[in-house]
Design a protein around this motif. Structure first.
Motif, PDB file in Angstrom:
ATOM      1  N   ASN A 147       1.252  -1.153   0.053  1.00 48.59           N
ATOM      2  CA  ASN A 147      -0.051  -0.158   0.327  1.00 48.59           C
ATOM      3  C   ASN A 147       0.630   1.550  -0.022  1.00 48.59           C
ATOM      4  O   ASN A 147       2.528   1.051  -0.161  1.00 48.59           O
ATOM      5  CB  ASN A 147      -0.987   0.314   0.964  1.00 48.59           C
ATOM      6  N   PHE A 148       0.685   2.903   0.064  1.00 49.84           N
ATOM      7  CA  PHE A 148       1.595   3.205  -0.125  1.00 49.84           C
ATOM      8  C   PHE A 148       2.296   3.766   0.551  1.00 49.84           C
ATOM      9  O   PHE A 148       3.594   3.774   0.485  1.00 49.84           O
ATOM     10  CB  PHE A 148      -0.247   4.939  -0.532  1.00 49.84           C
ATOM     11  N   GLU A 149       1.800   3.356   1.968  1.00 46.31           N
ATOM     12  CA  GLU A 149       2.487   3.749   3.005  1.00 46.31           C
ATOM     13  C   GLU A 149       3.995   2.440   2.873  1.00 46.31           C
ATOM     14  O   GLU A 149       5.184   3.083   3.021  1.00 46.31           O
ATOM     15  CB  GLU A 149       2.494   3.342   4.033  1.00 46.31           C
ATOM     16  N   GLU A 150       3.427   1.594   2.333  1.00 43.73           N
ATOM     17  CA  GLU A 150       4.786   0.724   2.552  1.00 43.73           C
ATOM     18  C   GLU A 150       5.645   0.445   0.959  1.00 43.73           C
ATOM     19  O   GLU A 150       7.177   0.312   1.637  1.00 43.73           O
ATOM     20  CB  GLU A 150       4.127  -0.933   2.083  1.00 43.73           C
ATOM     21  N   CYS A 151       5.101   2.045   0.300  1.00 40.46           N
ATOM     22  CA  CYS A 151       5.534   1.770  -1.216  1.00 40.46           C
ATOM     23  C   CYS A 151       7.386   2.893  -0.273  1.00 40.46           C
ATOM     24  O   CYS A 151       8.449   2.961  -1.135  1.00 40.46           O
ATOM     25  CB  CYS A 151       5.210   2.373  -1.503  1.00 40.46           C
ATOM     26  N   LYS A 152       7.300   3.634   1.027  1.00 38.52           N
ATOM     27  CA  LYS A 152       8.184   4.460   1.570  1.00 38.52           C
ATOM     28  C   LYS A 152       8.519   5.358   0.606  1.00 38.52           C
ATOM     29  O   LYS A 152       9.702   5.274   0.066  1.00 38.52           O
ATOM     30  CB  LYS A 152       9.276   3.554   1.851  1.00 38.52           C
ATOM     31  N   PHE A 153       8.136   6.104  -0.021  1.00 39.19           N
ATOM     32  CA  PHE A 153       8.348   6.853  -1.241  1.00 39.19           C
ATOM     33  C   PHE A 153       9.059   8.704  -0.656  1.00 39.19           C
ATOM     34  O   PHE A 153       8.228   9.028   0.270  1.00 39.19           O
ATOM     35  CB  PHE A 153       6.871   7.549  -2.074  1.00 39.19           C
ATOM     36  N   SER A 154      10.031   8.957  -1.235  1.00 40.56           N
ATOM     37  CA  SER A 154       9.890   9.956  -1.419  1.00 40.56           C
ATOM     38  C   SER A 154      10.585  10.572  -2.987  1.00 40.56           C
ATOM     39  O   SER A 154      11.038   9.820  -3.757  1.00 40.56           O
ATOM     40  CB  SER A 154      11.749   9.370   0.459  1.00 40.56           C
ATOM     41  N   TYR A 155      11.479  12.062  -2.685  1.00 44.84           N
ATOM     42  CA  TYR A 155      12.355  12.880  -3.527  1.00 44.84           C
ATOM     43  C   TYR A 155      13.501  11.618  -4.647  1.00 44.84           C
ATOM     44  O   TYR A 155      13.783  10.578  -3.892  1.00 44.84           O
ATOM     45  CB  TYR A 155      13.164  13.150  -2.926  1.00 44.84           C
ATOM     46  N   ARG A 156      12.588  10.656  -5.067  1.00 47.53           N
ATOM     47  CA  ARG A 156      13.491   9.920  -6.954  1.00 47.53           C
ATOM     48  C   ARG A 156      13.461   8.192  -5.124  1.00 47.53           C
ATOM     49  O   ARG A 156      14.933   7.751  -5.772  1.00 47.53           O
ATOM     50  CB  ARG A 156      14.672   9.887  -6.869  1.00 47.53           C
ATOM     51  N   GLU A 157      13.385   8.094  -5.105  1.00 49.94           N
ATOM     52  CA  GLU A 157      12.821   6.843  -4.018  1.00 49.94           C
ATOM     53  C   GLU A 157      11.762   6.189  -4.131  1.00 49.94           C
ATOM     54  O   GLU A 157      10.345   6.820  -4.023  1.00 49.94           O
ATOM     55  CB  GLU A 157      14.153   6.914  -2.521  1.00 49.94           C
ATOM     56  N   SER A 158      12.257   4.329  -3.519  1.00 53.82           N
ATOM     57  CA  SER A 158      10.981   3.927  -2.696  1.00 53.82           C
ATOM     58  C   SER A 158      11.442   2.811  -2.011  1.00 53.82           C
ATOM     59  O   SER A 158      12.509   2.519  -2.814  1.00 53.82           O
ATOM     60  CB  SER A 158       9.638   3.907  -3.970  1.00 53.82           C
ATOM     61  N   ILE A 159      10.867   2.089  -1.927  1.00 56.11           N
ATOM     62  CA  ILE A 159      11.363   0.996  -1.715  1.00 56.11           C
ATOM     63  C   ILE A 159      11.796  -0.112  -2.203  1.00 56.11           C
ATOM     64  O   ILE A 159      12.673  -1.273  -2.631  1.00 56.11           O
ATOM     65  CB  ILE A 159      10.031   0.290  -0.607  1.00 56.11           C
ATOM     66  N   PHE A 160      11.138   0.022  -3.297  1.00 60.31           N
ATOM     67  CA  PHE A 160      11.239  -1.208  -4.819  1.00 60.31           C
ATOM     68  C   PHE A 160      12.935  -0.630  -5.111  1.00 60.31           C
ATOM     69  O   PHE A 160      13.023  -1.674  -5.658  1.00 60.31           O
ATOM     70  CB  PHE A 160      10.707  -0.780  -5.671  1.00 60.31           C
ATOM     71  N   LYS A 161      13.373   0.008  -4.956  1.00 66.75           N
ATOM     72  CA  LYS A 161      14.724   0.274  -5.050  1.00 66.75           C
ATOM     73  C   LYS A 161      15.800  -0.797  -4.341  1.00 66.75           C
ATOM     74  O   LYS A 161      17.160  -0.963  -4.859  1.00 66.75           O
ATOM     75  CB  LYS A 161      15.770   1.952  -4.790  1.00 66.75           C
ATOM     76  N   LYS A 162      15.542  -1.174  -3.164  1.00 70.00           N
ATOM     77  CA  LYS A 162      16.155  -1.807  -2.669  1.00 70.00           C
ATOM     78  C   LYS A 162      15.515  -3.108  -2.578  1.00 70.00           C
ATOM     79  O   LYS A 162      16.373  -4.239  -1.469  1.00 70.00           O
ATOM     80  CB  LYS A 162      15.694  -1.436  -0.717  1.00 70.00           C
ATOM     81  N   LEU A 163      14.718  -3.601  -3.290  1.00 67.06           N
ATOM     82  CA  LEU A 163      14.180  -4.993  -3.479  1.00 67.06           C
ATOM     83  C   LEU A 163      13.908  -5.421  -4.852  1.00 67.06           C
ATOM     84  O   LEU A 163      12.812  -5.490  -5.172  1.00 67.06           O
ATOM     85  CB  LEU A 163      12.565  -4.489  -3.125  1.00 67.06           C
ATOM     86  N   PRO A 164      15.198  -5.525  -5.724  1.00 67.70           N
ATOM     87  CA  PRO A 164      15.219  -5.472  -6.348  1.00 67.70           C
ATOM     88  C   PRO A 164      14.593  -6.636  -7.273  1.00 67.70           C
ATOM     89  O   PRO A 164      14.590  -7.378  -8.223  1.00 67.70           O
ATOM     90  CB  PRO A 164      16.718  -5.635  -7.314  1.00 67.70           C
ATOM     91  N   ASN A 165      14.347  -7.829  -5.945  1.00 69.30           N
ATOM     92  CA  ASN A 165      13.279  -9.312  -6.089  1.00 69.30           C
ATOM     93  C   ASN A 165      12.213  -9.301  -6.584  1.00 69.30           C
ATOM     94  O   ASN A 165      11.278  -9.895  -6.903  1.00 69.30           O
ATOM     95  CB  ASN A 165      13.716 -10.455  -5.220  1.00 69.30           C
ATOM     96  N   LEU A 166      11.697  -7.940  -6.436  1.00 65.70           N
ATOM     97  CA  LEU A 166      10.120  -7.735  -6.914  1.00 65.70           C
ATOM     98  C   LEU A 166       9.722  -7.820  -8.143  1.00 65.70           C
ATOM     99  O   LEU A 166      10.569  -6.134  -8.768  1.00 65.70           O
ATOM    100  CB  LEU A 166       9.953  -6.703  -5.662  1.00 65.70           C
ATOM    101  N   PHE A 167       9.312  -8.491  -8.821  1.00 61.29           N
ATOM    102  CA  PHE A 167       8.689  -7.815 -10.433  1.00 61.29           C
ATOM    103  C   PHE A 167       7.866  -6.417 -10.145  1.00 61.29           C
ATOM    104  O   PHE A 167       6.531  -7.858  -9.734  1.00 61.29           O
ATOM    105  CB  PHE A 167       8.712  -8.785 -11.584  1.00 61.29           C
ATOM    106  N   ILE A 168       7.397  -5.943  -9.892  1.00 58.05           N
ATOM    107  CA  ILE A 168       5.925  -4.604 -10.194  1.00 58.05           C
ATOM    108  C   ILE A 168       5.307  -5.524 -11.251  1.00 58.05           C
ATOM    109  O   ILE A 168       5.589  -5.260 -12.376  1.00 58.05           O
ATOM    110  CB  ILE A 168       6.185  -3.601  -9.949  1.00 58.05           C
TER     111      ILE A 168
END
Ligand SMILES: Cc1cc2nc3c(=O)[nH]c(=O)nc-3n(C[C@H](O)[C@H](O)[C@H](O)COP(=O)(O)OP(=O)(O)OC[C@H]3O[C@@H](n4cnc5c(N)ncnc54)[C@H](O)[C@@H]3O)c2cc1C
Length: 323
Positions: A147-168
């Protein structure tokens, strides 16, 4: 396909290859692939449209090219498969009279690439509209929804940058049925009457066209560096030496400063090196004319070193480096 050239799959046009190249068009493809990866322990990389990656060498493993397609619109909610082109989604939403994306017009890449670095332009970020991001964890084969909070968005950042095993796989957005122009950003002209979102889109596309270099003409990944965030003390110190420093307030102790301004101040706008250079139009854009990555990596390091020396500011890369 084995030993495929990646030249047409990265906007820097590097001529590297991958051992194996797989285009996925369905969830079944991904679940099957995940099983194979777990069995063979093969290294893999996920690729959208390749407009924000710096490939450093031939890739010994599988490149997974996203081809998941489909957009569903119900009321003001938009569900898009991740393989759709971002700007096509912007156009479809405008046609359906759903508003919010217009300032993000013309950003290259796929919908699936958009939350990775929380794409942003002209005062708007994609995270402003995201309800959730659905993924398939390729290491486990599980479907995981953020969900939105779990995505941990900030300026040019998100949780997904740290989790390259997740295919969106899919993203759900909420847009507005009411058009409210967002024209506060400095480079949007203030002296024109705006009556529609289509007009905002054409203004944005015109500005982008004037300021940015198309990868087809000069291969690039857009901004090569993020705008650095510094403390108030550091800002005050810089302002005492450079009263024309461009900066933006984030909070009482954090200020974003313009990386483009820093690069201009060290005299590197339009700088040319062997087979690469800094764009003459925009100093944050590095352009490449080589088949390999060494020159542009050297150039980016040279810029970083000079900026640390002169301003004590560390520039961070914006694109993802893969090797
Ligand atoms: C000329 C130009 C202008 C640009 N302007 C802007 C701008 O104004 N604002 C801005 O924010 N960015 C800008 N960019 C950067 C780029 O357009 C965005 O970052 C875009 O979202 C990248 O999407 P992509 O599909 O090309 O991602 P790729 O380059 O293919 O991948 C980038 C990263 O995302 C990962 N990834 C991609 N798809 C998925 C997926 N489905 N699941 C999991 N991981 C995935 C990749 O593994 C990689 O780490 C610009 C780039 C260019 C070339």
């Amino acid at each position: 396909m084995t030993n495929k050239s990646l030249r047409n799959f990265n906007s820097l046009k590097f001529e590297y290859s991958c051992e194996s190249f797989l285009e996925v068009t369905s969830y079944e493809d991904l679940f099957k692939l995940s099983k194979e990866i777990r069995k063979s322990k093969t290294k893999y990389w996920i690729l959208g449209e390749g407009t924000n990656v710096v490939i450093l060498n031939d890739l010994k493993g599988i490149v997974i090219k996203n081809r998941l397609l489909g957009i569903t619109i119900t009321d003001n909610s938009v569900e898009s498969a991740s393989g759709e082109n971002w700007d096509d989604l912007v156009k479809v939403c405008l046609q359906k009279k759903l508003y919010g994306f217009e300032n993000l017009s013309g950003i290259p890449g796929s919908v699936g690439g958009s939350p990775i670095q929380n794409i942003g332009a002209y005062g708007v970020e994609v995270s402003n509209f995201i309800d959730y991001v659905e993924t398939i964890n390729l290491d486990t084969g599980n479907l995981e929804v953020f969900n939105f909070e779990e995505c941990k968005f900030s300026y040019r950042e998100s949780i997904f940058k740290k989790l390259p095993n997740l295919f969106i796989t899919k993203i759900k957005f909420s847009l507005s049925k009411v058009f409210k122009p967002n024209l506060a950003y400095e480079s949007i002209p203030k002296d024109i009457e705006i009556s529609s979102a289509e007009e905002v889109r054409s203004i944005i596309l015109k500005i982008r066209n004037e300021r940015l270099t198309k990868p087809e003409a000069q291969p690039n990944v857009g901004s090569f560096f993020k705008n650095p965030i510094i403390s108030k003390t550091h800002l005050d110190k810089l302002l005492s030496d450079y009263s024309d420093l461009k900066f933006y307030f984030i909070n009482e102790n954090q200020y974003k400063i313009s990386a483009a301004w820093l690069i201009e101040k060290i005299g590197m706008k339009g700088y040319e090196m062997k087979d690469c250079g800094v764009s003459k139009k925009h100093s944050l854009v590095l352009v490449n004319f080589s088949q390999k990555s060494e020159n542009i990596v050297d150039l980016s390091n040279k810029i970083k070193n000079e900026i640390v020396e002169k301003f004590e500011v560390e520039l961070e890369n914006e694109p993802t480096f893969i090797s």
